[in-house]
Design a protein around this motif. Structure first.
Motif, PDB file in Angstrom:
ATOM      1  N   THR A 216      -1.648  -4.304   5.108  1.00 21.47           N
ATOM      2  CA  THR A 216      -1.565  -4.825   3.733  1.00 21.47           C
ATOM      3  C   THR A 216      -2.231  -6.195   3.582  1.00 21.47           C
ATOM      4  O   THR A 216      -2.254  -6.756   2.494  1.00 21.47           O
ATOM      5  CB  THR A 216      -0.093  -4.951   3.292  1.00 21.47           C
ATOM      6  N   ALA A 249      -3.431 -10.872   1.355  1.00 20.44           N
ATOM      7  CA  ALA A 249      -3.878  -9.602   0.776  1.00 20.44           C
ATOM      8  C   ALA A 249      -5.324  -9.680   0.276  1.00 20.44           C
ATOM      9  O   ALA A 249      -6.013  -8.665   0.170  1.00 20.44           O
ATOM     10  CB  ALA A 249      -2.958  -9.192  -0.363  1.00 20.44           C
ATOM     11  N   ASN A 319      -8.541  -0.007   4.989  1.00 17.15           N
ATOM     12  CA  ASN A 319      -7.167  -0.010   5.535  1.00 17.15           C
ATOM     13  C   ASN A 319      -6.889   1.216   6.396  1.00 17.15           C
ATOM     14  O   ASN A 319      -5.872   1.286   7.068  1.00 17.15           O
ATOM     15  CB  ASN A 319      -6.124  -0.160   4.420  1.00 17.15           C
TER      16      ASN A 319
END
Ligand SMILES: [Zn+2]
Ligand SMILES: [Zn+2]
Length: 350
Positions: A216, A249, A319
């Protein structure tokens, strides 16, 4: 007016321009398109005849190569340059070498030599006809050797009739020869050469583990490796982010002290072979394309001398660990570089 008078032209004509060229000579001329196509293909010559006057013009199709001769110090020295595109330094390359005082031998003017003024008050350098004739014949000799494939590897020659202070030219009446290749920063010589990148599978896996552990937030580090003689990028070592990195982030800032010490270790362990080569980081999304901020930071790196590379590479992982790889040459547009994943990192030490 003598009807047998001929003209010689040296032209640079490419296949795609032949139709245009032929149009100029449709009416009243002998102009054979097939002969021209053949001449362009073989870099030879063709002719065009004006029916009315009988004038014949020979057109010699220029090869993609050039020789240049400059008389220096009033003809007491001369510089002869050969330019084969892609093989030799071009004029822009030479300018870069000259500015960086690297490879290119600057020939200073002779302060004792008079400068004359012509009627428009422009400076003229007097030169002896004998000196100029000698220089011209040396240049012709080199050109003929080149055409007959007898020339050696040199592409840059300096002739001098005297020792020139402040240069390596200390022996009179000698031809100093050098080979000067394209300058690494020349945008003209390197515009279409895109670099490929190779990374050992375990180094990619290392980055993917970092991403899996931090899905994240952004994480990253530096890349070390080397450039092969064929201009391929080989990544050998990948660092982590370091304790003092900033990771969130939408932001990653590496721990500079940590990354520097990582690079120092890699450099030492590889006996100076592996150096800083670029950056990597992750995006906490599916998007592994470089952002505006990424492009700016890599462009800055490409210009900074401390980084020792003018074409840093950047790997961005999504990710899910899917990598993109881009190369950022100084002063030019970045491009996506094919990333080969090598099954075994034999060269890797870390
Ligand atoms: Zn160049
Ligand atoms: Zn980014």
């Amino acid at each position: 007016m003598t009807p047998t008078r001929d003209f010689d032209f040296i032209i640079h004509l490419e296949q795609k321009n032949i139709d245009n060229f032929v149009q100029y000579f449709q009416d009243g001329y002998y102009c054979d398109k097939d002969a021209i196509q053949d001449a362009v293909k073989r870099r030879s010559m063709f002719n065009i005849i004006d029916h009315a006057s009988g004038f014949k013009a020979d057109f010699v199709v220029l090869k993609d190569e050039a020789f240049r001769l400059e008389a220096l110090r009033g003809g007491k020295a001369a510089r002869i340059i050969r330019i084969l595109p892609g093989k030799d330094a071009c004029l822009y390359c030479l300018q870069l070498y000259r500015e960086q005082k690297n490879t290119f031998i600057d020939i200073p003017d002779d302060p004792a030599f008079p400068t004359l003024r012509n009627e428009c008050n422009n400076p003229i350098r007097p030169a002896s006809a004998a000196d100029l004739k000698l220089i011209a014949s040396i240049a012709s000799r080199l050109l003929i050797d080149h055409i007959q494939n007898k020339a050696g590897n040199a592409n840059h020659w300096i002739w001098t009739t005297e020792a020139i202070t402040g240069t390596p030219l200390q022996t009179p009446f000698q031809l100093h020869e050098q080979y000067i290749g394209p300058h690494p920063q020349c945008p003209y010589c390197h515009h279409d050469k895109q670099m490929h990148t190779t990374i050992p599978v375990e180094k990619l896996a290392f980055m993917q583990q970092e991403v899996a552990a931090n899905p994240t937030i952004e994480t990253g580090g530096v890349l070390a490796g080397y450039i092969t003689p064929d201009n391929e990028i080989v990544i050998t070592n990948v660092s982590g982010p370091g304790q003092n990195s900033v990771r969130s982030a939408n932001k990653f800032e590496k721990d500079i002290a940590y990354c520097q010490s990582f690079l120092n270790d890699v450099y030492k362990e590889s006996s100076g072979k592996y150096v800083y080569i670029g950056e990597w980081h992750s995006h906490p999304s599916k998007d592994n394309r470089p952002s505006g901020t990424d492009l700016k930071s890599l462009s800055d790196i490409s210009w900074q001398k401390e980084y020792l590379t003018n074409h840093p590479v950047m790997i961005i992982l999504s990710n899910t660990g899917d990598p993109s790889c881009t190369v950022h040459p100084a002063g030019k547009r970045y491009y996506f570089s094919p990333l080969n994943v090598a099954s075994s990192g034999k060269e890797a030490t870390n």
